[in-house]
Enzyme design. Sequence first.
Site, PDB file in Angstrom:
ATOM      1  N   ASP A 225       0.838  -1.197   0.000  1.00 19.62           N
ATOM      2  CA  ASP A 225       0.000   0.000   0.000  1.00 19.62           C
ATOM      3  C   ASP A 225       0.875   1.250   0.000  1.00 19.62           C
ATOM      4  O   ASP A 225       1.885   1.321   0.709  1.00 19.62           O
ATOM      5  CB  ASP A 225      -0.894  -0.024   1.248  1.00 19.62           C
ATOM      6  N   GLU A 284       1.496  -0.675  -5.129  1.00 20.83           N
ATOM      7  CA  GLU A 284       0.510   0.369  -5.397  1.00 20.83           C
ATOM      8  C   GLU A 284       1.299   1.671  -5.443  1.00 20.83           C
ATOM      9  O   GLU A 284       1.616   2.251  -4.412  1.00 20.83           O
ATOM     10  CB  GLU A 284      -0.564   0.445  -4.306  1.00 20.83           C
TER      11      GLU A 284
END
Length: 559
Positions: A225, A284
Amino acid sequence: MSQQHSAAPAPTPTSAAAVSTVGTRRDWWRDAVIYQVYPRSFADSNGDGMGDLEGVRSRLTYLRDLGVDAVWLSPFYASPQADAGYDVADYRAVDPMFGNLLDADALIRDARALGLRIIVDLVPNHSSDQHEWFRRAVAEGPGSPLRDRYHFRPGKGENGELPPNDWESIFGGPAWTRVEDGEWYLHLFAPEQPDFNWDHPAVGDEFRSILRFWLDMGVDGFRIDVAHGLVKAAGLPDLGSHDQLRLLGNDVMPFFDQDGVHDIYRQWRLILDEYSGERIFVAEAWTPTVERTANYVRPDELHQAFNFQYLSTEWDAKELRTVIDRTLEAMRPVGAPATWVLSNHDVTRHATRFANPPGLGTQIRTAGDRELGLRRARAATLLMLALPGSAYVYQGEELGLPDVVDLPDEVRQDPAYFRGAGQDGFRDGCRVPIPWTREGSSYGFGTGGSWLPQPAEWAELSVEAQQGVAGSTLELYRSALHLRRTHPDLGAGDAVEWLKAPEGVLAFRRGGFVCVTNTSGEPVRVPSHGRVLLTSGEVAETDGDLKLPADTTAWWTTA
């Protein structure tokens, strides 16, 4: 002579031989189809209205039969849930909402037995404000060594009443919050999500330990993330803009895509490579260009990076061809696979984005023309799955689910919704629990309702309503994924051969396979390229040509 074509139910890979190859083939990640599960919205095993790990485990055979290679699980760690689990209090524990470590172990083992790999979310940019380190840092006050593991700073102004710099939170408002003793701490997202200071060696040590913990548990990889956000520019300089969100993903930012992040990922890759079984990292990484994204997937760093440029592209043949070419050209020098994605838990589902006029971005509040949106979504899926590389599927898109754009304000939980500026705050619409059956308090999601209300029309979009029905969106996905795995010219690769096509139409060849997508608003006549394998809508073949309706994709094999 005219012949009609539509998607028929695909074969189901139920035999041990059929599934064993999924988990053992080499370089599996170069052409893998990875299915994102948002655990709180996938399946509820205990009737509390919230999805959980046992619910996911109970539906693994569905995912195997769908034809995916791996399952990416959004966070299920111990968390106060200020941002749906992306505020982690304990990286080595499962939140009781989702189960416990034994449930995670059982899920990983059952997935492996079915030939499915498990990828877990890792959140290294920030923790929860309830993380032990942060709680102690606040309690111990200025000068605490634990404050160095985050970004604590004195404020500006005569009495330190102003934030240390002008950075804005992605969720709106200042990226700084002041604690009672007068110091400020940095949070690029919600105040409950303080950013780690990755210049402090203890942070790196901790996350290397966390990696080993989950690798020892048997996970096959990590989706990282905010992979672009760990390192901040030295001195935390002012950005000098008061409309910073417009720059995200489009310009250089002092808190995103700093070159120092790559040293971190090189260290992580050494750990991952110690483990057998081809474990992987997925970034990401929102970057200004796909060329910058390619930096994250150099041979000694991560394996894949999400292609947000593709996700953000409008339904337009020229624009799509441009981003496809740029993606393949950027990945080729680093030897990494391209990735393709249309939806995830942070953006409006593509069935709704494509139902609306272009130019509205990736968070949309209007339903638009749902029939048009679904037609384009089906065509876009076949286009995506025909491209070389790896593809991502977000839970429920195989059912053709639209975003729920009319949720009552009182049920919304997206933290950005409750702040004055920042992201639009309407991510809850793509997170509504998916329907499994035509009936029940939550259409088979569980026995006790669902944490977000589901529309009544979802009964006919349920798995039960579509399973085995020729032409349904579910059977289209199953057929496409089966063909993608079995056709020798689909899957991994780094190039396509573009074919001549009318305006508004994309046509390319990959060996003995041809894909043609009509993004225009009118039907077009295209030459037949052999035997039709699959189409996203009804088409008609006449005298060696094919009449391709508006917003439709067709697959051929020339063999």
